[in-house]
Design an enzyme around this catalytic site. Structure first.
Site, PDB file in Angstrom:
ATOM      1  N   ASP A 113      27.142  17.130  20.655  1.00 15.64           N
ATOM      2  CA  ASP A 113      27.013  18.147  19.611  1.00 15.64           C
ATOM      3  C   ASP A 113      26.384  17.501  18.385  1.00 15.64           C
ATOM      4  O   ASP A 113      27.002  16.655  17.729  1.00 15.64           O
ATOM      5  CB  ASP A 113      28.386  18.729  19.255  1.00 15.64           C
ATOM      6  CG  ASP A 113      29.025  19.433  20.437  1.00 15.64           C
ATOM      7  OD1 ASP A 113      28.316  20.189  21.128  1.00 15.64           O
ATOM      8  OD2 ASP A 113      30.234  19.220  20.679  1.00 15.64           O
ATOM      9  N   LEU A 114      25.178  17.880  18.072  1.00 13.70           N
ATOM     10  CA  LEU A 114      24.394  17.241  17.021  1.00 13.70           C
ATOM     11  C   LEU A 114      25.153  17.211  15.693  1.00 13.70           C
ATOM     12  O   LEU A 114      25.556  18.260  15.170  1.00 13.70           O
ATOM     13  CB  LEU A 114      23.059  17.970  16.836  1.00 13.70           C
ATOM     14  CG  LEU A 114      22.124  17.407  15.771  1.00 13.70           C
ATOM     15  CD1 LEU A 114      21.690  15.993  16.133  1.00 13.70           C
ATOM     16  CD2 LEU A 114      20.917  18.328  15.600  1.00 13.70           C
ATOM     17  N   ASP A 115      25.354  16.006  15.155  1.00 14.02           N
ATOM     18  CA  ASP A 115      25.996  15.784  13.858  1.00 14.02           C
ATOM     19  C   ASP A 115      27.401  16.367  13.777  1.00 14.02           C
ATOM     20  O   ASP A 115      27.894  16.660  12.687  1.00 14.02           O
ATOM     21  CB  ASP A 115      25.133  16.355  12.718  1.00 14.02           C
ATOM     22  CG  ASP A 115      23.842  15.584  12.542  1.00 14.02           C
ATOM     23  OD1 ASP A 115      23.839  14.364  12.812  1.00 14.02           O
ATOM     24  OD2 ASP A 115      22.829  16.195  12.150  1.00 14.02           O
ATOM     25  N   GLU A 116      28.057  16.550  14.907  1.00  4.41           N
ATOM     26  CA  GLU A 116      29.404  17.128  14.909  1.00  4.41           C
ATOM     27  C   GLU A 116      30.424  16.220  15.584  1.00  4.41           C
ATOM     28  O   GLU A 116      31.521  16.647  15.925  1.00  4.41           O
ATOM     29  CB  GLU A 116      29.389  18.500  15.594  1.00  4.41           C
ATOM     30  CG  GLU A 116      28.574  19.544  14.843  1.00  4.41           C
ATOM     31  CD  GLU A 116      28.633  20.916  15.506  1.00  4.41           C
ATOM     32  OE1 GLU A 116      29.557  21.149  16.304  1.00  4.41           O
ATOM     33  OE2 GLU A 116      27.751  21.743  15.219  1.00  4.41           O
TER      34      GLU A 116
END
Length: 277
Positions: free
Chosen positions: A220-223
């Site tokens: 999950d991108l940047d999560e």
């Protein structure tokens, strides 16, 4: 006398600290430092213990498993410098800060290499006598480029991979190749201000706080689970360039602090968050 870091992640139960201490005492090991935490919402117990003495790893792990809940996760890491690979693109502020700290002896790490998708930072890196490799993404597919990156990184067998403003989205293949090993840093404007110049957008909106977040990389991108965050205050007198400079400063501090936590085995991943001991 050698030192080790014992990490325990398990279901909470009565007597855990007593049982662990009893095993350590029976093995003639000394507790140098100890920290515990119980997440009451999930009934999870976390423990980080620095021990010293002559450790028989197999015997110690076997005896600990016997006194802990069945599904307990137990790690025993020798207290030593971790091998690190840094990925970069063009921005130098975060990378330069890490290299200076490294040469000054402030990091419990062996920086084995810097790998980038541009050669902009080669001169900087080579000033520190650290191997630099440029793997260009020009003219090849994302998958082929990433395969080359993975192959090169594997040569160094890193314990930690640091994205020092590495400006390419990693695929699930990369993340799964290096699980819980990749540290990233980004400004805190996401998801409000995206694109090439978030500081200019923030300036136009009159933002009063600039921050940065360091986290594990997941699919999950940047999560991914957050390891460290910080902020600085700004006001109407700041130009967007001033805001950018303030943001770069806080990015350096946040990444360095998160990196230090990983190097000393202080981070437990708990769902999509972290426990820091």
């Amino acid at each position: 006398m050698e030192e080790y870091i014992l990490l325990i992640d398990t279901e909470d139960a009565k007597g855990l600290v007593y049982n662990v201490s009893k095993v350590l005492f029976a093995n003639n090991l000394n507790i140098e430092q100890n920290a515990e935490y119980v997440d009451k919402d999930t009934n999870k117990f976390f423990m980080r213990t620095v021990i010293s003495g002559n450790v028989s790893r197999n015997i110690l792990l076997k005896e600990l498993k016997e006194v802990l809940p069945k599904n307990a996760e137990i790690k025993l890491n020798k207290k030593a410098k971790k091998d690190v690979v840094i990925l970069a693109t063009k921005e130098s502020h975060v990378l330069g800060d890490l290299l200076i700290r490294y040469i000054a002896g402030e990091l419990n790490a062996n920086i084995k290499a810097v790998i980038a998708n541009h050669d902009y930072l080669q001169d900087l890196v080579e000033k520190f006598n650290i191997p630099f490799t440029c793997i260009s993404a020009e003219g090849i597919s994302r998958e082929d480029h990433e395969d080359k990156m993975i192959e090169k990184i594997k040569e160094y067998e890193p314990d930690v991979i640091v994205l020092a403003k590495y400006m390419r989205i990693l695929t699930s293949k990369f993340v799964e190749t290096f699980p819980k090993k990749v540290l990233n840093i980004h400004h805190s404007f996401l998801p409000a201000f995206i694109g090439a110049n978030p500081y200019k957008q923030a300036h136009q909106r009159g933002v009063k706080i600039i921050g940065a977040t360091a986290h594990y990389v997941t699919n999950d991108l940047d999560e991914g689970p957050i390891i460290f965050q910080d902020v600085v205050r700004v006001d109407h007198s700041y130009s967007w360039e001033d805001m950018r400079n303030a943001g770069r400063n806080v990015e350096k501090i946040v990444l360095s602090n998160a990196f230090e936590l990983l190097l000393h085995d202080r981070v437990f991943v708990h769902g999509n968050k972290t426990v820091i001991l």
